[in-house]
Design a protein around this motif. Sequence first.
Motif, PDB file in Angstrom:
ATOM      1  N   GLY A   1     -37.247   0.030   4.137  1.00  0.00           N
ATOM      2  CA  GLY A   1     -37.974   0.121   5.431  1.00  0.00           C
ATOM      3  C   GLY A   1     -37.721  -1.192   6.421  1.00  0.00           C
ATOM      4  N   HIS A   2     -37.032  -2.042   5.805  1.00  0.00           N
ATOM      5  CA  HIS A   2     -36.391  -3.279   6.423  1.00  0.00           C
ATOM      6  C   HIS A   2     -35.024  -3.433   6.996  1.00  0.00           C
ATOM      7  N   ASP A   3     -34.835  -4.334   7.726  1.00  0.00           N
ATOM      8  CA  ASP A   3     -33.559  -4.713   8.206  1.00  0.00           C
ATOM      9  C   ASP A   3     -33.022  -6.044   7.868  1.00  0.00           C
ATOM     10  N   ASN A   4     -32.986  -6.292   6.729  1.00  0.00           N
ATOM     11  CA  ASN A   4     -32.935  -7.723   5.972  1.00  0.00           C
ATOM     12  C   ASN A   4     -31.605  -8.457   6.104  1.00  0.00           C
ATOM     13  N   TYR A   5     -30.575  -7.430   6.305  1.00  0.00           N
ATOM     14  CA  TYR A   5     -29.132  -7.608   5.800  1.00  0.00           C
ATOM     15  C   TYR A   5     -28.161  -7.275   7.127  1.00  0.00           C
ATOM     16  N   ILE A   6     -27.170  -8.216   7.312  1.00  0.00           N
ATOM     17  CA  ILE A   6     -26.157  -7.848   8.081  1.00  0.00           C
ATOM     18  C   ILE A   6     -25.177  -7.158   7.126  1.00  0.00           C
ATOM     19  N   ALA A   7     -24.839  -5.759   7.433  1.00  0.00           N
ATOM     20  CA  ALA A   7     -24.232  -4.984   6.775  1.00  0.00           C
ATOM     21  C   ALA A   7     -22.367  -5.532   6.477  1.00  0.00           C
ATOM     22  N   SER A   8     -22.074  -5.489   5.007  1.00  0.00           N
ATOM     23  CA  SER A   8     -20.599  -5.763   4.967  1.00  0.00           C
ATOM     24  C   SER A   8     -20.005  -4.658   4.239  1.00  0.00           C
ATOM     25  N   ASP A   9     -18.754  -4.395   4.316  1.00  0.00           N
ATOM     26  CA  ASP A   9     -17.967  -3.432   3.765  1.00  0.00           C
ATOM     27  C   ASP A   9     -16.564  -3.776   3.356  1.00  0.00           C
ATOM     28  N   ALA A  10     -15.993  -2.953   2.484  1.00  0.00           N
ATOM     29  CA  ALA A  10     -14.823  -3.283   2.011  1.00  0.00           C
ATOM     30  C   ALA A  10     -14.216  -1.742   1.985  1.00  0.00           C
ATOM     31  N   THR A  11     -12.837  -1.806   2.093  1.00  0.00           N
ATOM     32  CA  THR A  11     -12.073  -0.417   2.057  1.00  0.00           C
ATOM     33  C   THR A  11     -10.775  -0.687   1.059  1.00  0.00           C
ATOM     34  N   LYS A  12     -10.311   0.593   0.735  1.00  0.00           N
ATOM     35  CA  LYS A  12      -9.100   0.517  -0.289  1.00  0.00           C
ATOM     36  C   LYS A  12      -8.571   1.815   0.085  1.00  0.00           C
ATOM     37  N   GLU A  13      -7.239   2.102  -0.433  1.00  0.00           N
ATOM     38  CA  GLU A  13      -6.559   3.105  -0.049  1.00  0.00           C
ATOM     39  C   GLU A  13      -6.214   4.001  -1.153  1.00  0.00           C
ATOM     40  N   ILE A  14      -6.244   5.105  -1.398  1.00  0.00           N
ATOM     41  CA  ILE A  14      -6.001   6.150  -2.424  1.00  0.00           C
ATOM     42  C   ILE A  14      -4.915   6.989  -1.849  1.00  0.00           C
ATOM     43  N   VAL A  15      -3.918   7.069  -2.773  1.00  0.00           N
ATOM     44  CA  VAL A  15      -2.791   7.775  -2.522  1.00  0.00           C
ATOM     45  C   VAL A  15      -2.575   9.084  -3.760  1.00  0.00           C
ATOM     46  N   ILE A  16      -2.569  10.160  -3.393  1.00  0.00           N
ATOM     47  CA  ILE A  16      -2.336  11.266  -4.256  1.00  0.00           C
ATOM     48  C   ILE A  16      -0.960  11.661  -3.812  1.00  0.00           C
ATOM     49  N   TYR A  17      -0.256  11.770  -4.936  1.00  0.00           N
ATOM     50  CA  TYR A  17       1.532  12.020  -4.721  1.00  0.00           C
ATOM     51  C   TYR A  17       1.669  13.126  -5.616  1.00  0.00           C
ATOM     52  N   ARG A  18       2.886  13.764  -5.080  1.00  0.00           N
ATOM     53  CA  ARG A  18       3.495  14.745  -5.693  1.00  0.00           C
ATOM     54  C   ARG A  18       4.514  14.328  -6.800  1.00  0.00           C
ATOM     55  N   GLU A  19       4.570  14.532  -8.043  1.00  0.00           N
ATOM     56  CA  GLU A  19       5.507  13.629  -8.812  1.00  0.00           C
ATOM     57  C   GLU A  19       6.862  14.015  -8.521  1.00  0.00           C
ATOM     58  N   VAL A  20       7.736  13.304  -8.679  1.00  0.00           N
ATOM     59  CA  VAL A  20       9.446  13.255  -8.318  1.00  0.00           C
ATOM     60  C   VAL A  20       9.947  14.254  -9.469  1.00  0.00           C
ATOM     61  N   ASP A  21      11.068  14.891  -8.947  1.00  0.00           N
ATOM     62  CA  ASP A  21      11.780  15.777  -9.995  1.00  0.00           C
ATOM     63  C   ASP A  21      13.303  15.667  -9.667  1.00  0.00           C
ATOM     64  N   GLY A  22      14.076  16.169 -10.408  1.00  0.00           N
ATOM     65  CA  GLY A  22      15.683  15.870 -10.308  1.00  0.00           C
ATOM     66  C   GLY A  22      16.531  16.617 -11.347  1.00  0.00           C
ATOM     67  N   SER A  23      17.432  16.724 -11.236  1.00  0.00           N
ATOM     68  CA  SER A  23      18.506  17.243 -12.203  1.00  0.00           C
ATOM     69  C   SER A  23      19.730  16.596 -12.121  1.00  0.00           C
TER      70      SER A  23
ATOM     71  N   TRP B   1       6.752   6.501  -5.493  1.00  0.00           N
ATOM     72  CA  TRP B   1       5.349   6.996  -5.957  1.00  0.00           C
ATOM     73  C   TRP B   1       5.400   7.232  -7.597  1.00  0.00           C
ATOM     74  N   SER B   2       6.496   7.968  -7.969  1.00  0.00           N
ATOM     75  CA  SER B   2       6.627   8.291  -9.548  1.00  0.00           C
ATOM     76  C   SER B   2       7.973   8.201 -10.019  1.00  0.00           C
ATOM     77  N   THR B   3       8.283   8.182 -11.100  1.00  0.00           N
ATOM     78  CA  THR B   3       9.382   8.278 -11.935  1.00  0.00           C
ATOM     79  C   THR B   3       9.418   9.676 -13.073  1.00  0.00           C
ATOM     80  N   LYS B   4      10.547  10.118 -13.019  1.00  0.00           N
ATOM     81  CA  LYS B   4      10.624  11.166 -13.868  1.00  0.00           C
ATOM     82  C   LYS B   4      11.969  10.981 -14.796  1.00  0.00           C
ATOM     83  N   ASP B   5      11.795  11.007 -16.234  1.00  0.00           N
ATOM     84  CA  ASP B   5      12.619  11.008 -17.153  1.00  0.00           C
ATOM     85  C   ASP B   5      13.472  12.401 -17.183  1.00  0.00           C
TER      86      ASP B   5
END
Length: 652
Positions: free
Chosen positions: A487-509, A600-604
């Motif tokens: 019920g109080h407002d004692n703080y000045i809010a702070s925030d931090a961000t970060k990025e999440i990458v969802i990648y499709r794995e590479v393929d090759g022949s 983003w990725s490597t395939k053997d």
Amino acid sequence: RENSNLDYGGGNTFSYCPMTPLKNKINNISLTSNESSIMSRVPFLPSVDEIKTGGSLGLTFHDRAYTTSTVYWLDGYITGVQNGNASYLNYYFTATQMASATPSNMSVVDFDTRATIPNSDGLLWRDCKNASIPFGNTGGLRPFATVDQSKIMFAANISYTDGNWHEYKVDTANFNANNEANPNQLRIQSSLTASLQDIQRNSHSTQRVEKNSTVTLSVNANTGSNTKISVIVYDSTGTDIKYYRMLSSTTGGVNDYTLDLTSIPTGSYQIAVINEEYDSSSNLPVESSPISNLMPLEIVDPLSNLSFTPRTNLTYDSNVNVGDTLGTISSQNGAGTITYTIIEDPSYPNEYQNLTLASDGKTVIVDGNPLNAGTYHFKIQAQDENNDPNPALTINASITVKQSRTTIAFDDPNQIKKSIIDAMIDWSETATAIPNGNDVKITYAKVSGDISLINIDPNTGAIRYTGVNAYGKVTIKATADDDPTSGHDNYIASDATKEIVIYREVDGSVTPHANSSDANIPTFTASDTNIKINGVIGKIVGSMGTPDQVTSGGTTYTYGINNSGDGSFFTVNSSTGEIKTNANLGVGSYNITVTVSDKWSTKDIPVTINVGMAPAEDLKFYENSTSNTVINTKAVNFTDTNVNVFATVKGS
């Protein structure tokens, strides 16, 4: 002899003035009992020795001359020298005191002592018969009397009895006819008593009061004939009387008398009372008590300039805990110790409850519970030690407690990269805040990017992939702020961000070189140039993967080879993916692992390279073992000897 004539030669005679009738006249003066009780000498006609300068009465010329036009008779005789005639010294003459505006024009001699009396004394002999003598034979009769000073308690101008304050003065200049309108009325010691018991203001004993206030004097006195209690105000040393005021009628015993101090200037005084008779119709001496004991009383300016100076930079959880200073109260003037009180401001109920005063009585501190951020309104009241003013001097006051700053950081602040397959397993992204108490809450949210890829629990940071084989990137945010349940407002809010990458794995022949006898597996013979140094085995081709910018743009593929297995015999162009030999290969199989990568990725990719024997040739003749020229015939001379040909299958 008073009526005899004196011939001082040449037929000149003077008549002596009779003194007995004058004295008898003075003897007819009647005295009251009050007057008689204080007389050390009843009214008398003064003599030359008593009245002259240096005489026993100690009077100045102006005191004894009294008016500017009247000559007064004296008791006794004088003589003198006139026109060089020393025979005058043998004659005595009636003595007079000249008028104050008329000094004597001759030197005279006291007849009894023969002491010369200077002209400045204004003493002159007098002829009662000869009107040609200056002032003729007329003169005034001025009785003198002396009193016992120890019996005189007080004296005040009769105009002072009007009940008002009067600046006390005794005119010590010439006592003359001009002063007869308001004589000083003597107070004579009697059986009357008066004792000052206490000085109170608002039922509080005090030695200090505000200017223009009213005090109560507690006086123990007895009563007499029309007696009054009067107040005498001395200077701070109790030596000089500064003010006088007659109060109300005396009431027997210990009683209170109200004294209004209006018009008395600020300063330190000593206060006394006197119990005195009062008769407005008479100037005669009256009975009184002795002047009472003295009690100190300081008159000060009223309490003013009440103010509150709040402490700066009050911040939650920093300097607003129990016992911390919030500000200081100050004021000016007032009587004695000033008492400050913190009270509620009705417009802001209960905001004052955790505020109190330190032991010094003027410093506002935190009490009860630490203060939350916000503004606190209250009122401050001030009264001096006499509870003045009433109602109390009051001001509005407030303090402001600033919010405390938070900081927050993800426990792993780096970009998170997960393949679609890995992302299908739930995981969490957590952050830590400072401060990290129970009143600070961390919440999590998706804020930008492909927000449909994931769901995040706002309370725990738990993440679930919801992209259905989609790839992209999403930014999440952790915010530290007040726990809403507080019920109080004692703080000045702070925030931090970060990025999440969802990648499709590479393929090759791997596509074998065109010389390969197998379209899928690089297969060569020992005779192919592909297996020689820098021979081309084939090419790696990347596919799938995720764009360099994840959500748009092209995909950059990078190629490589592992050093494991037979990798040391080959090289891979990182840009083109071309696979070359690094040595001459013999017949056999070579196993290598090449790689294809995007950002983003490597395939053997495992690759087997086969080198087989070259196909057999027909048996042919050659000139010699090193020749490559096939011959069918060979011409020789008949005389030649040791002629040879060489038959072989090349490449076997």
